[in-house]
Design an enzyme around this catalytic site. Structure first.
Site, PDB file in Angstrom:
ATOM      1  N   GLU A  65      -3.250   8.420  -5.560  1.00  0.00           N
ATOM      2  CA  GLU A  65      -3.289   7.702  -7.042  1.00  0.00           C
ATOM      3  C   GLU A  65      -4.473   8.283  -7.661  1.00  0.00           C
ATOM      4  O   GLU A  65      -5.432   8.719  -7.204  1.00  0.00           O
ATOM      5  CB  GLU A  65      -3.386   6.160  -6.701  1.00  0.00           C
ATOM      6  CG  GLU A  65      -2.263   5.613  -6.241  1.00  0.00           C
ATOM      7  CD  GLU A  65      -2.232   4.245  -6.283  1.00  0.00           C
ATOM      8  OE1 GLU A  65      -3.263   3.387  -6.693  1.00  0.00           O
ATOM      9  OE2 GLU A  65      -1.222   3.332  -5.617  1.00  0.00           O
ATOM     10  N   ARG A  72       0.959  -1.244   0.099  1.00  0.00           N
ATOM     11  CA  ARG A  72       0.021  -0.102  -0.118  1.00  0.00           C
ATOM     12  C   ARG A  72       0.936   1.116   0.145  1.00  0.00           C
ATOM     13  O   ARG A  72       1.930   1.371   0.638  1.00  0.00           O
ATOM     14  CB  ARG A  72      -0.883   0.001   1.198  1.00  0.00           C
ATOM     15  CG  ARG A  72      -1.753  -1.148   1.346  1.00  0.00           C
ATOM     16  CD  ARG A  72      -2.576  -1.709   0.447  1.00  0.00           C
ATOM     17  NE  ARG A  72      -3.763  -0.469   0.217  1.00  0.00           N
ATOM     18  CZ  ARG A  72      -4.756  -0.579  -0.850  1.00  0.00           C
ATOM     19  NH1 ARG A  72      -4.387  -1.490  -1.927  1.00  0.00           N
ATOM     20  NH2 ARG A  72      -5.813   0.039  -0.876  1.00  0.00           N
ATOM     21  N   ASP A 131       4.818   0.543  -7.090  1.00  0.00           N
ATOM     22  CA  ASP A 131       3.518   0.237  -7.933  1.00  0.00           C
ATOM     23  C   ASP A 131       2.530   0.571  -7.072  1.00  0.00           C
ATOM     24  O   ASP A 131       1.390   0.780  -7.673  1.00  0.00           O
ATOM     25  CB  ASP A 131       3.678  -1.373  -7.999  1.00  0.00           C
ATOM     26  CG  ASP A 131       2.392  -1.746  -8.976  1.00  0.00           C
ATOM     27  OD1 ASP A 131       2.462  -1.337  -9.890  1.00  0.00           O
ATOM     28  OD2 ASP A 131       1.772  -2.249  -8.419  1.00  0.00           O
ATOM     29  N   HIS A 137       0.093   0.890 -10.326  1.00  0.00           N
ATOM     30  CA  HIS A 137      -0.798   0.291  -9.494  1.00  0.00           C
ATOM     31  C   HIS A 137      -1.256  -1.037 -10.543  1.00  0.00           C
ATOM     32  O   HIS A 137      -2.376  -1.217 -10.504  1.00  0.00           O
ATOM     33  CB  HIS A 137      -1.649   0.990  -8.697  1.00  0.00           C
ATOM     34  CG  HIS A 137      -2.455   0.197  -7.526  1.00  0.00           C
ATOM     35  ND1 HIS A 137      -2.983   1.021  -6.379  1.00  0.00           N
ATOM     36  CD2 HIS A 137      -2.530  -1.324  -7.282  1.00  0.00           C
ATOM     37  CE1 HIS A 137      -3.216   0.035  -5.553  1.00  0.00           C
ATOM     38  NE2 HIS A 137      -3.175  -1.301  -6.051  1.00  0.00           N
ATOM     39  N   SER A 170       0.726  -4.359 -10.443  1.00  0.00           N
ATOM     40  CA  SER A 170       1.482  -5.452 -10.335  1.00  0.00           C
ATOM     41  C   SER A 170       0.499  -6.829 -10.268  1.00  0.00           C
ATOM     42  O   SER A 170       0.836  -7.964 -10.475  1.00  0.00           O
ATOM     43  CB  SER A 170       2.218  -5.466  -8.950  1.00  0.00           C
ATOM     44  OG  SER A 170       1.234  -5.360  -7.712  1.00  0.00           O
TER      45      SER A 170
END
Length: 325
Positions: free
Chosen positions: A263, A234, A258, A282, A284
């Site tokens: 975001e 996170r 990632d 984000h 992965s």
């Protein structure tokens, strides 16, 4: 004459409320068994009290936190199509008798593969190779051997454990760090000692009060100059300014993020220009067909709920994750 018996009440179908995201989940298997309603951030609060089940399909939204009712009717079950639950947990939900489940099991292997790809890419200096190719520059370098290196994985859930197994296949020595020490798992008190000797430090922990900002300037200072840091957990686990400074000062050799505190990462974020930092959006755990897998998992859980069977992937609302690992 006896009066006729009153008609039996017509059973009503439960209401499933979906916090929408595009594309919508495929729920055709539930046709005729449930009333499906939809909401977005602006309509969620008014529709929550009439819902029996809430599917948080938009797992990037924080709308549940703001809309969750305190007193009065509320869904008996909330399912989020994500591994993390920090985006929806609030004191009112945590204190309620509503059951919360997550998408545990969907992202384990894809994320582990992504971490392995990052480890290999950084060890073999692939980002610089691609840059030099675009520049048409021939520059021979030496790369690093992965076999025999050490990795510390913070987070002992299914994702962390799958990462450990995947890296072991590359002959990386791995150590897992969890909330409490037990066989095969180190506790938080061992973290500094372990990361001081690690080549790879991988953040895969849930975001809780205890883990928020755990990778700060002090922790990056503990790492050795050849270490690389990866966060697929996170965004809030990392103090991003501290990581950027550690890379600029070469306290560590590289990093890959990632997930981020906010975001999507804006085009004016300084993180885009930090040396030796790989930024990915984000993604992965998102492989081809991942949304269908999430939808199929919810349908299976719904049928268990409908049949009165115990739900799987039940989150401990106080801890913020599924216990038992």
């Amino acid at each position: 004459m006896t009066s006729p018996a009153p008609p039996s009440p017509v059973p009503t179908s439960p209401t499933l409320l979906v916090l929408d995201a595009d594309p919508l989940p495929r729920l055709g298997r539930l046709t005729g068994r449930v009333r499906v309603a939809h909401a977005d951030a602006s309509t969620l609060a008014e529709r929550l009290p009439s819902a029996d089940v809430l599917l948080v399909w938009d797992f990037t939204s924080h709308a549940v936190r703001h809309a969750w009712p305190g007193e009065g009717p509320r869904p008996r079950w909330v399912h989020t199509a994500s591994a993390g639950v920090d985006h929806l947990m609030c004191p009112e939900l945590a204190a309620s008798d509503t059951v919360v489940t997550n998408a545990r099991g969907i992202f384990d292997r894809p994320i582990a593969e992504y971490v392995a790809a990052l480890v290999l890419a950084m060890a073999k200096d692939l980002p610089r190779t691609l840059d030099l190719q675009r520049e048409r520059t021939w520059r021979h370098r030496e790369s690093r051997r992965v076999s025999g290196t050490r990795a510390v994985i913070v987070g002992t859930g299914p994702i962390g454990r799958t990462i450990a197994r995947t890296l072991k296949a590359l002959e990386v020595t791995t150590a897992l760090v969890g909330r409490t020490p037990r066989t095969g798992v180190h506790g938080p008190d061992d973290l500094d000692r372990l990361i001081a000797r690690a080549d790879w430090i991988i953040a895969a922990a849930p975001l809780t009060e205890q883990t928020y900002g755990m990778f700060d300037a002090r922790r990056f200072g503990v790492m050795q100059p050849s270490a690389r840091f990866i966060n697929i957990g996170r965004g809030g686990l990392v103090v991003e300014d501290a990581l950027a400074e550690a890379l600029r000062r070469r306290w560590i050799a590289g990093a890959a993020l990632d997930v981020f505190e906010h975001e999507p990462l804006g085009p004016d974020s300084p993180l885009w220009q930090v040396p030796d930092l790989i930024v990915s959006p984000h993604m992965s755990g998102d492989t081809v067909g991942w949304r269908d897998e999430l939808g199929a998992q919810f349908l299976e859980l719904y049928e268990r709920w409908e049949a009165g069977k115990p739900l799987l992937n039940v989150v401990d609302k106080k801890r913020g994750y599924v216990p038992g690992h």
